[in-house]
Design a protein around this motif. Structure first.
Motif, short mmCIF file in Angstrom:
data_model
loop_
_atom_site.label_atom_id
_atom_site.label_comp_id
_atom_site.label_asym_id
_atom_site.label_seq_id
_atom_site.Cartn_x
_atom_site.Cartn_y
_atom_site.Cartn_z
N LEU A 317 -35.92 -35.00 -9.46
CA LEU A 317 -34.81 -34.10 -9.16
C LEU A 317 -34.53 -33.15 -10.31
N THR A 318 -35.48 -33.04 -11.23
CA THR A 318 -35.25 -32.24 -12.43
C THR A 318 -34.87 -30.82 -12.07
N ASP A 319 -35.59 -30.20 -11.14
CA ASP A 319 -35.32 -28.80 -10.78
C ASP A 319 -33.96 -28.63 -10.12
N VAL A 320 -33.46 -29.67 -9.45
CA VAL A 320 -32.18 -29.59 -8.77
C VAL A 320 -31.04 -29.41 -9.77
N PHE A 321 -31.20 -29.96 -10.98
CA PHE A 321 -30.08 -29.98 -11.93
C PHE A 321 -30.27 -29.05 -13.13
N VAL A 322 -31.25 -28.16 -13.06
CA VAL A 322 -31.46 -27.24 -14.19
C VAL A 322 -30.22 -26.38 -14.43
N ALA A 323 -29.55 -25.96 -13.38
CA ALA A 323 -28.37 -25.11 -13.52
C ALA A 323 -27.09 -25.83 -13.10
N SER A 324 -27.09 -27.16 -13.16
CA SER A 324 -25.97 -27.94 -12.67
C SER A 324 -24.77 -27.88 -13.62
N ASP A 325 -23.59 -28.11 -13.06
CA ASP A 325 -22.40 -28.27 -13.90
C ASP A 325 -22.32 -29.68 -14.50
N PHE A 326 -23.18 -30.59 -14.03
CA PHE A 326 -23.20 -31.97 -14.51
C PHE A 326 -24.04 -32.03 -15.79
N THR A 327 -23.37 -31.98 -16.91
CA THR A 327 -24.04 -31.85 -18.21
C THR A 327 -25.02 -32.98 -18.46
N ALA A 328 -24.69 -34.22 -18.06
CA ALA A 328 -25.56 -35.37 -18.34
C ALA A 328 -26.92 -35.22 -17.69
N PHE A 329 -26.99 -34.48 -16.57
CA PHE A 329 -28.26 -34.24 -15.90
C PHE A 329 -28.86 -32.89 -16.30
N ARG A 330 -27.97 -31.90 -16.55
CA ARG A 330 -28.47 -30.56 -16.86
C ARG A 330 -29.18 -30.52 -18.21
N ALA A 331 -28.65 -31.22 -19.21
CA ALA A 331 -29.22 -31.14 -20.56
C ALA A 331 -30.68 -31.59 -20.61
N ALA A 333 -32.72 -31.77 -18.10
CA ALA A 333 -33.49 -30.91 -17.21
C ALA A 333 -33.87 -29.61 -17.87
N GLN A 334 -33.00 -29.11 -18.74
CA GLN A 334 -33.27 -27.83 -19.41
C GLN A 334 -34.11 -27.97 -20.67
N GLY A 336 -36.83 -30.01 -21.20
CA GLY A 336 -38.16 -30.59 -21.02
C GLY A 336 -38.15 -32.05 -20.63
N GLY A 337 -36.97 -32.61 -20.40
CA GLY A 337 -36.87 -33.99 -19.96
C GLY A 337 -37.01 -34.12 -18.46
N ALA A 338 -36.43 -35.16 -17.90
CA ALA A 338 -36.58 -35.41 -16.47
C ALA A 338 -35.33 -36.05 -15.91
N VAL A 339 -35.07 -35.75 -14.64
CA VAL A 339 -34.04 -36.45 -13.86
C VAL A 339 -34.78 -37.15 -12.73
N LYS A 340 -34.78 -38.46 -12.74
CA LYS A 340 -35.52 -39.25 -11.76
C LYS A 340 -34.54 -40.07 -10.92
N ALA A 341 -34.88 -40.21 -9.64
CA ALA A 341 -34.04 -40.99 -8.72
C ALA A 341 -34.88 -42.07 -8.07
N MET A 411 -31.81 -41.77 -13.50
CA MET A 411 -32.01 -41.83 -14.95
C MET A 411 -32.36 -40.41 -15.41
N ALA A 412 -31.63 -39.91 -16.40
CA ALA A 412 -31.86 -38.57 -16.93
C ALA A 412 -32.00 -38.67 -18.44
N ASP A 413 -33.17 -38.25 -18.94
CA ASP A 413 -33.42 -38.35 -20.39
C ASP A 413 -34.74 -37.65 -20.68
N ALA A 414 -35.25 -37.80 -21.88
CA ALA A 414 -36.60 -37.34 -22.18
C ALA A 414 -37.56 -37.99 -21.19
N PHE A 415 -38.66 -37.30 -20.85
CA PHE A 415 -39.52 -37.72 -19.75
C PHE A 415 -39.93 -39.19 -19.86
N VAL A 416 -40.52 -39.56 -20.98
CA VAL A 416 -41.03 -40.92 -21.10
C VAL A 416 -39.89 -41.93 -21.06
#
Length: 612
Positions: A317-331, A333-334, A336-341, A411-416
């Motif tokens: 879901l990384t692309d979904v939250f690139v411009a999100s107001d939800f900072t914990a996911f946006r950071a 995503a912007q 080089g990390g990842a948002v995984k569901a 989970m949203a963080d650096a990719f690995v």
């Protein structure tokens, strides 16, 4: 039984004995009427109304022997004094059992023997535990102290036989493919392999030590330089590292190296070998095996050794939250990390405490927490919903396929870190919801590993080992962006366990020296540690590659054992001690003098009492 009774014919107690003519497990109705001799141990003895039944056990199985006082009073007298694990030699005719006493579970279950001669070869003291598979419930420390008794159990015999048959399958397959079984040294120079070496002080070279090999890596490469071209070895290796169920300080690996090969050549050869090994355990392997890149394995399953016996695949879901107001996911995503569901069907009935416990578990894994959305009958529930737009909620539902009764975890963080942390929860949910099919056997290759791991300070370390070659198309990245280069490395994975790994090796001095520099080794350090290898590359080194398979681990997995200790004849405990021999032990004063060593006083230790 009194000494006078023991010595009366036909009962004897002597070092001499009558050699067997049949193994117990080979006695069946086809030899009815023949007089045979079996040698073995008394498994059980039962007195049923004056008639005594014993089961004699050898490595092939069990055979029932019956002493009837009306037929042979001397044999009956001998049987009356027998107990479990006495060693006997028994001769007599094979007789068919009455139909209502046939034991279909035994190969010898249709017949029995009425003894004409009984030789009691040796007596057994009362046992510390019974010699049967129920001994699994006995404390492992006790079983390891009396390992020679533990190994008598049918389960352990099966494990040792499987291990033998796996080794023979390896030799048959590789011999037929033109490989040479060659040996490499045990006393070597210490080299950085990722774990601590076991050191052996030298008596002849005062102040110097050998190391025990963590693997035959350098020597098998030298075999390729020597023109052997196809080498294998069922090799003993040693690592002084923290132990667990699938690790031992000394272990066995199937070591393979080939010259003038591509990665495809190695994978194809090892697939054929795996098929033959798994066939020994009755597991059919279809070839070719599936292949998955390291990036896909991490991104889809959160592990570089994914267990494919169950689904639970991540949704990106990384692309979904690139411009999100939800900072914990946006950071992430912007940056080089990842948002995984991960959608877990039927988890909506988790209690609030269970969900809170998952948060604590995530923090124990080093994450900030584990976000979630519960798809309850009355609607969505989650502390994070207020930070999300309707479009983001709709995208989550559409991409994950979540329905009423499900929970989607994030989970949203650096990719690995994001993938690996959610991967641990994937395993947790699979166990929690009984999703793992024990009858499935999933083998695959994971390929295209990163050349290097990068720590928080930007230092590089080898992902496999420093002799791994980069992909040809990534060689130029070693100068410009080495952290992005991919390797010609590959792992063989079985049901979520890495059972083998290898690579195409570097065969050019310049490239090997470059890798050493990237790893922070000075030219002098590289020369001291690997000078002989670098020099060897100057004398016509062929392209080469190989792999090592974890022999103990494969044997354990195929036998259904919980630990590799169950398929190693004389293993160590979790603190590297041997309860049987009380190793390790302190050297004597004379040994210290001969080795030019001084010994620092240490607290008294009792390895045999350590916890397994």
């Amino acid at each position: 039984m009194s000494p006078s009774t023991v010595l009366e014919p036909p009962v004897t107690l002597s070092a001499a004995f009558t050699p067997r003519t049949r193994f117990c497990g080979d006695v069946d109705a086809s030899v009815e009427g023949q007089t045979i001799t079996v040698n073995g141990w008394v498994q059980v003895s039962r007195d049923l109304g004056g008639i005594i039944f014993i089961e004699v056990r050898d490595r092939s199985g069990l055979l029932q022997v019956v002493a009837d006082p009306s037929r042979n009073p001397e044999a009956h007298r001998a049987f009356s004094g027998l107990r479990s694990e006495d060693v006997v030699s028994i001769s007599g005719p094979v007789t068919r059992r009455p139909a209502d006493t046939v034991n279909a579970a035994l190969a010898s279950g249709e017949v029995e023997v009425y003894p004409e001669r009984v030789e009691i070869i040796n007596r057994a003291k009362p046992l510390p535990f019974q010699i049967d598979d129920e001994a699994d419930a006995v404390d492992e420390q006790l079983r390891l102290k009396y390992r020679y008794l533990d190994l008598r159990r049918p389960k352990m015999h099966r494990a040792m036989r499987l291990r033998h048959e796996l080794a023979q399958a390896v030799r048959r397959t590789l011999n037929a493919a033109g490989f040479l079984e060659l040996e490499t040294p045990i006393l070597i120079k210490a080299t950085p392999e990722g774990a601590r070496d076991y050191l052996v002080p030298s008596r002849v070279h005062a102040g110097s030590c050998y190391a025990l090999p963590q693997s035959p890596q350098i020597f098998k490469q030298l075999f390729m330089l020597a023109g052997m071209e196809r080498y294998y070895q069922i090799a003993r290796c040693f690592r002084d590292e923290d132990l667990r169920a699938d690790r031992q300080p000394e272990f066995t690996q199937i070591d393979i190296e080939m010259a003038f090969v591509t990665q495809e050549d190695v994978l194809t050869l090892v697939e054929s070998l795996a098929r033959e090994m798994f066939a020994v355990a009755g597991v059919s392997v279809s070839l070719p095996l599936p292949r998955m890149s390291w990036h896909d394995a991490m991104g889809r399953f959160g592990s570089d050794k994914p267990d494919l016996r169950y689904e639970l695949e991540f949704v990106d879901l990384t692309d979904v939250f690139v411009a999100s107001d939800f900072t914990a996911f946006r950071a992430p995503a912007q940056s080089g990390g990842a948002v995984k569901a991960l959608r877990v069907a039927g988890a909506a009935d988790y209690s609030r405490k269970e969900l809170d416990d998952l948060q604590d578990q995530a923090r124990a894994f080093g994450a900030k927490g584990l976000a979630y959305i519960v798809y309850a009958a009355e609607g969505l529930k989650s502390p994070i919903l207020k930070y999300m737009s309707d479009a983001e909620k709709a995208a989550i539902t559409e991409r994950t396929g979540a329905q009423t009764g499900d929970v989607v975890f994030f989970m949203a963080d650096a990719f690995v870190k994001a993938c690996a942390t959610l991967g641990r929860f994937r395993e947790h949910f699979a166990r929690r919801h009984n999703l793992i099919d024990p009858n499935r056997h999933e083998l695959l290759w994971v390929v295209d590993f990163p050349m290097f791991d990068v720590d928080d300070e930007g230092r590089l370390s080898p992902n496999h080992h420093p002799f791994t070659s980069p992909r040809v198309e990534d060689a130029a990245l070693l100068e410009s962006a080495p952290q992005t280069a991919l390797a010609q490395g590959y792992d063989l994975v079985y049901n979520g366990n890495e059972i083998g790994g290898g690579s195409i090796r570097i065969h050019q001095r310049e490239l090997q020296a470059q890798i050493f520099r990237l790893l922070g080794l000075s030219e002098e350090e590289a020369r001291q540690k690997f000078g002989f290898l670098l020099e060897a590359f100057e004398y016509g080194a062929p392209p080469h590659g190989g792999l090592a398979l974890g022999f103990d681990r494969i044997a354990a997995l195929l036998s259904g054992a919980d630990s590799i200790r169950d398929v190693i004849a004389f293993p160590k405990t979790n603190n590297a001690a041997c309860p049987l021999t009380d190793a390790p032990s302190e050297p004597s004063a004379q040994q210290l003098r001969e080795l030019h060593m001084q010994w620092a006083p240490t607290p008294a230790k009792t390895p045999s009492k350590s916890k397994a």
